[in-house]
Design a protein around this motif. Structure first.
Motif, PDB file in Angstrom:
ATOM      1  N   GLU A  69       3.821  -1.626   2.271  1.00  0.00           N
ATOM      2  CA  GLU A  69       3.343  -1.997   3.567  1.00  0.00           C
ATOM      3  C   GLU A  69       4.497  -2.200   4.491  1.00  0.00           C
ATOM      4  O   GLU A  69       5.449  -2.758   4.184  1.00  0.00           O
ATOM      5  N   ALA A  70       4.207  -1.509   5.656  1.00  0.00           N
ATOM      6  CA  ALA A  70       5.238  -1.739   6.737  1.00  0.00           C
ATOM      7  C   ALA A  70       4.859  -2.545   7.850  1.00  0.00           C
ATOM      8  O   ALA A  70       3.693  -1.974   8.613  1.00  0.00           O
ATOM      9  N   LYS A  71       5.846  -3.356   8.513  1.00  0.00           N
ATOM     10  CA  LYS A  71       5.312  -3.833   9.957  1.00  0.00           C
ATOM     11  C   LYS A  71       5.895  -3.262  11.119  1.00  0.00           C
ATOM     12  O   LYS A  71       7.147  -2.954  11.019  1.00  0.00           O
ATOM     13  N   LEU A  72       4.982  -2.570  11.660  1.00  0.00           N
ATOM     14  CA  LEU A  72       5.442  -1.798  12.822  1.00  0.00           C
ATOM     15  C   LEU A  72       5.748  -2.510  14.169  1.00  0.00           C
ATOM     16  O   LEU A  72       6.639  -2.261  15.102  1.00  0.00           O
ATOM     17  N   PRO A 124       0.652  -0.720   8.894  1.00  0.00           N
ATOM     18  CA  PRO A 124      -0.008   0.441   7.933  1.00  0.00           C
ATOM     19  C   PRO A 124       0.164   0.051   6.507  1.00  0.00           C
ATOM     20  O   PRO A 124       1.263  -0.504   6.262  1.00  0.00           O
ATOM     21  N   TYR A 125      -0.551   0.237   5.513  1.00  0.00           N
ATOM     22  CA  TYR A 125      -0.453  -0.154   4.359  1.00  0.00           C
ATOM     23  C   TYR A 125      -0.868   1.073   3.233  1.00  0.00           C
ATOM     24  O   TYR A 125      -2.046   2.008   3.807  1.00  0.00           O
ATOM     25  N   ALA A 126      -0.550   1.340   2.273  1.00  0.00           N
ATOM     26  CA  ALA A 126      -1.097   2.079   1.204  1.00  0.00           C
ATOM     27  C   ALA A 126      -1.121   1.496  -0.335  1.00  0.00           C
ATOM     28  O   ALA A 126      -0.146   0.892  -0.508  1.00  0.00           O
ATOM     29  N   ARG A 127      -2.158   1.856  -1.169  1.00  0.00           N
ATOM     30  CA  ARG A 127      -2.212   1.506  -2.253  1.00  0.00           C
ATOM     31  C   ARG A 127      -2.490   2.607  -3.302  1.00  0.00           C
ATOM     32  O   ARG A 127      -3.412   3.393  -3.117  1.00  0.00           O
ATOM     33  N   LEU A 128      -2.179   2.649  -4.370  1.00  0.00           N
ATOM     34  CA  LEU A 128      -2.285   3.654  -5.622  1.00  0.00           C
ATOM     35  C   LEU A 128      -2.739   2.985  -6.641  1.00  0.00           C
ATOM     36  O   LEU A 128      -1.674   2.230  -7.375  1.00  0.00           O
TER      37      LEU A 128
END
Length: 348
Positions: A262-265, A271-275
């Motif tokens: 996750e990155a704080k813009l 935005p975030y992503a998980r696998l």
């Protein structure tokens, strides 16, 4: 709805109203509400394709009170949609009523930073992940999603630091293995977790449990997690293995690798992503709430979205989940699941 379940729902509602009136003068009252508007793009069964609806995945009300300098308590009531999983052909459609139950009911004694907790209490399985990545309103942690452990149990735990600099911390717990349900004789669970703060940003957690279940079954879990968290970035890696044994049945091993980023813009957008990659087909995958995945294939789970903070207590998260399946032990390769969601999370 049975008379018994109706009675407990009535009691839960009555308790909630009573706490709301009484708590401000006696303790702290807080709540969490999150859920989704969902749309099914495709599903491994082919039956709910195109279906849309709403899930209230959690609504709980917590009452916390500090009794004196050492003793404290918590009482938490939870209401949630049942998840529409495992109900015959009615995938994402169910007549089952909202589940109502006590999530927490414990008493705690704290001395020299060590916390002794008794009653219906949180297990240490998810605490490191949820505390550092804080995405539970969007999705369950890996061992929770893949039905490898329970978030609550009845028993006793002790937790605290192991050194004066608080670089090392621990949690030990013994429970009866019944979770939030009625206790059964012959069941028990032992939990342990050790944490190490490598740097202010890097944290390592090692976890293990042994769960004696019905019909002589035993589940044994080992997990290692590594987290890197700063005000602008969150990264998590989880490696878990669970060995399941039961007399008269072959041994089952479940391996799960999970990555989260996750990155704080800005102050509002992240935005975030998980696998998640699961090593084998899961015999109870069709009971995974809010998804009802296939038990015939080895799942790969991908989720991505954008966290939008409306204000400190409200978050809205458009996201999409994609589950593909590798060929399972029966030679079947199920079709994919694609679910679009608009998730909301409210704290008060």
């Amino acid at each position: 709805m049975s008379e018994t379940s109706g009675f407990f729902r009535f009691c839960g509602f009555g308790l909630m109203v009573g706490l709301a009136a009484w708590a401000p003068a006696q303790g702290k009252l807080s709540g969490v509400l999150f859920g989704d508007f969902y749309s099914v793009g495709s599903h491994n069964t082919g039956k709910p394709n195109g279906r849309e609806g709403w899930f209230n995945r959690r609504f709980n009300l917590s009452y916390d009170r500090k009794l004196d300098s050492a003793w404290s308590m918590r009482l938490r009531v939870e209401f949630a949609d049942p998840g529409n999983a495992g109900h015959g052909d009615n995938v994402f459609s169910s007549e089952h009523s909202v589940d109502t139950y006590f999530k927490d009911a414990w008493l705690r004694y704290t001395v020299n930073g060590h916390k002794f907790t008794f009653g219906l209490i949180p297990t240490p399985t998810y605490e490191a992940n949820e505390d550092r990545l804080n995405y539970r309103p969007i999705e369950k942690t890996p061992t929770d999603l893949w039905r490898m452990a329970s978030s609550r149990d009845k028993g006793v735990s002790v937790a605290g630091p192991l050194d004066s600099q608080k670089k090392f911390d621990y949690t030990l717990m013994v429970g009866d293995g019944s979770g939030t349900r009625s206790s059964k004789s012959g069941l028990h669970t032992v939990y342990g977790r050790l944490g190490y703060k490598v740097t202010p940003q890097v944290y390592l957690s090692l976890y293990g449990d042994s769960w004696k279940r019905d019909r002589g079954a035993r589940w044994q879990t080992g997990m290692a997690e590594l987290f890197y968290t700063t005000p602008s970035v969150k990264l998590g890696l989880s490696l878990a293995n669970q060995r399941r044994t039961q007399p008269g049945r072959p041994v089952s091993n479940i391996d799960v690798i999970s990555l989260y980023g996750e990155a704080k813009l800005s102050e509002r957008l992240s935005p975030y992503a998980r696998l998640d990659v699961v090593g084998d087909a899961l015999s109870d995958a069709d009971r995974i709430a809010y998804y009802r995945m296939s038990k015939d294939g080895r799942p790969t789970f991908v989720q991505a979205g954008l966290r939008y903070r409306v204000h400190d207590n409200l978050e809205v998260v458009p996201n999409v989940t994609f589950v593909s399946y590798r060929r399972g032990p029966t030679g079947i390769t199920p079709s994919q699941d694609v679910i679009f969601r608009l998730t909301f999370s409210l704290k008060f």
